[in-house]
Motif scaffolding. Structure first.
Motif, PDB file in Angstrom:
ATOM      1  N   LYS A  11       0.858  -1.183   0.000  1.00 43.59           N
ATOM      2  CA  LYS A  11       0.000   0.000   0.000  1.00 43.59           C
ATOM      3  C   LYS A  11       0.895   1.234   0.000  1.00 43.59           C
ATOM      4  N   ILE A  12       0.528   2.207  -0.831  1.00 37.89           N
ATOM      5  CA  ILE A  12       1.255   3.471  -0.822  1.00 37.89           C
ATOM      6  C   ILE A  12       0.249   4.611  -0.878  1.00 37.89           C
ATOM      7  N   SER A  13       0.654   5.749  -0.366  1.00 44.20           N
ATOM      8  CA  SER A  13      -0.164   6.958  -0.443  1.00 44.20           C
ATOM      9  C   SER A  13       0.411   7.834  -1.544  1.00 44.20           C
ATOM     10  N   ILE A  14      -0.479   8.332  -2.387  1.00 39.98           N
ATOM     11  CA  ILE A  14      -0.034   9.199  -3.467  1.00 39.98           C
ATOM     12  C   ILE A  14      -0.772  10.528  -3.397  1.00 39.98           C
ATOM     13  N   ASN A  15      -0.137  11.552  -3.933  1.00 40.62           N
ATOM     14  CA  ASN A  15      -0.725  12.879  -3.951  1.00 40.62           C
ATOM     15  C   ASN A  15      -1.732  12.961  -5.095  1.00 40.62           C
ATOM     16  N   ALA A  16      -2.999  13.020  -4.759  1.00 37.15           N
ATOM     17  CA  ALA A  16      -4.063  13.044  -5.764  1.00 37.15           C
ATOM     18  C   ALA A  16      -3.994  14.299  -6.631  1.00 37.15           C
ATOM     19  N   GLU A  17      -3.386  15.349  -6.119  1.00 38.39           N
ATOM     20  CA  GLU A  17      -3.289  16.602  -6.868  1.00 38.39           C
ATOM     21  C   GLU A  17      -2.304  16.495  -8.032  1.00 38.39           C
ATOM     22  N   LEU A  18      -1.424  15.508  -7.996  1.00 42.96           N
ATOM     23  CA  LEU A  18      -0.406  15.362  -9.039  1.00 42.96           C
ATOM     24  C   LEU A  18      -0.777  14.355 -10.115  1.00 42.96           C
ATOM     25  N   ILE A  19      -1.973  13.738 -10.007  1.00 36.70           N
ATOM     26  CA  ILE A  19      -2.390  12.760 -11.011  1.00 36.70           C
ATOM     27  C   ILE A  19      -2.742  13.490 -12.298  1.00 36.70           C
ATOM     28  N   GLU A  20      -2.117  13.048 -13.376  1.00 38.87           N
ATOM     29  CA  GLU A  20      -2.397  13.621 -14.695  1.00 38.87           C
ATOM     30  C   GLU A  20      -3.399  12.767 -15.457  1.00 38.87           C
ATOM     31  N   SER A  21      -3.216  11.434 -15.387  1.00 42.03           N
ATOM     32  CA  SER A  21      -4.146  10.536 -16.071  1.00 42.03           C
ATOM     33  C   SER A  21      -4.129   9.163 -15.425  1.00 42.03           C
ATOM     34  N   VAL A  22      -5.220   8.416 -15.649  1.00 37.67           N
ATOM     35  CA  VAL A  22      -5.339   7.040 -15.166  1.00 37.67           C
ATOM     36  C   VAL A  22      -5.818   6.219 -16.361  1.00 37.67           C
ATOM     37  N   VAL A  39       1.936   1.389 -11.497  1.00 31.03           N
ATOM     38  CA  VAL A  39       0.898   0.424 -11.829  1.00 31.03           C
ATOM     39  C   VAL A  39       0.266  -0.038 -10.522  1.00 31.03           C
ATOM     40  N   VAL A  40      -1.058  -0.002 -10.468  1.00 24.19           N
ATOM     41  CA  VAL A  40      -1.769  -0.336  -9.235  1.00 24.19           C
ATOM     42  C   VAL A  40      -2.867  -1.361  -9.508  1.00 24.19           C
ATOM     43  N   LYS A  41      -3.346  -1.975  -8.430  1.00 25.17           N
ATOM     44  CA  LYS A  41      -4.395  -2.990  -8.531  1.00 25.17           C
ATOM     45  C   LYS A  41      -5.791  -2.394  -8.692  1.00 25.17           C
ATOM     46  N   GLU A  42      -6.012  -1.214  -8.162  1.00 21.06           N
ATOM     47  CA  GLU A  42      -7.330  -0.593  -8.224  1.00 21.06           C
ATOM     48  C   GLU A  42      -7.700  -0.284  -9.681  1.00 21.06           C
ATOM     49  N   SER A  43      -8.986  -0.284  -9.950  1.00 22.54           N
ATOM     50  CA  SER A  43      -9.462   0.055 -11.294  1.00 22.54           C
ATOM     51  C   SER A  43      -9.432   1.568 -11.494  1.00 22.54           C
ATOM     52  N   ARG A  44      -9.605   1.971 -12.736  1.00 24.93           N
ATOM     53  CA  ARG A  44      -9.672   3.393 -13.055  1.00 24.93           C
ATOM     54  C   ARG A  44     -10.826   4.043 -12.300  1.00 24.93           C
ATOM     55  N   GLN A  45     -11.963   3.347 -12.235  1.00 28.03           N
ATOM     56  CA  GLN A  45     -13.129   3.882 -11.525  1.00 28.03           C
ATOM     57  C   GLN A  45     -12.852   3.986 -10.026  1.00 28.03           C
ATOM     58  N   ASP A  46     -12.156   3.008  -9.454  1.00 32.95           N
ATOM     59  CA  ASP A  46     -11.789   3.067  -8.031  1.00 32.95           C
ATOM     60  C   ASP A  46     -10.928   4.298  -7.748  1.00 32.95           C
ATOM     61  N   ILE A  47      -9.962   4.560  -8.621  1.00 39.16           N
ATOM     62  CA  ILE A  47      -9.087   5.728  -8.444  1.00 39.16           C
ATOM     63  C   ILE A  47      -9.917   7.006  -8.527  1.00 39.16           C
ATOM     64  N   LYS A  48     -10.813   7.053  -9.496  1.00 38.31           N
ATOM     65  CA  LYS A  48     -11.690   8.222  -9.630  1.00 38.31           C
ATOM     66  C   LYS A  48     -12.490   8.443  -8.348  1.00 38.31           C
TER      67      LYS A  48
END
Length: 65
Positions: A11-22, A39-48
């Motif tokens: 598990k890692i924490s990422i800065n959501a403000e720096l996401i450009e695309s998924v 690369v992560v296990k969560e789906s694009r919708q989960d990230i959204k």
């Protein structure tokens, strides 16, 4: 920050403000404004959904002050 799971189950924490695309390719690749990608296990919708929840928390804090 949002928490995501890398393919090695860490598990890692990422800065959501720096996401450009998924993108799902079929693995989910998160690209950052810094040029880094993970690369992560969560789906694009989960990230959204995680980003939306994060933003709601931030704005709720601002509106409640």
């Amino acid at each position: 920050m949002i928490e995501v799971t890398k393919l090695n189950d860490k598990k890692i924490s990422i800065n959501a403000e720096l996401i450009e695309s998924v993108e799902e390719t079929p693995d989910t690749v998160i690209s950052f404004t810094t040029g880094k990608k993970i690369v992560v296990k969560e789906s694009r919708q989960d990230i959204k959904n995680l980003v939306i929840s994060y933003k709601k928390e931030i704005f709720a804090g601002i509106l409640n002050n």
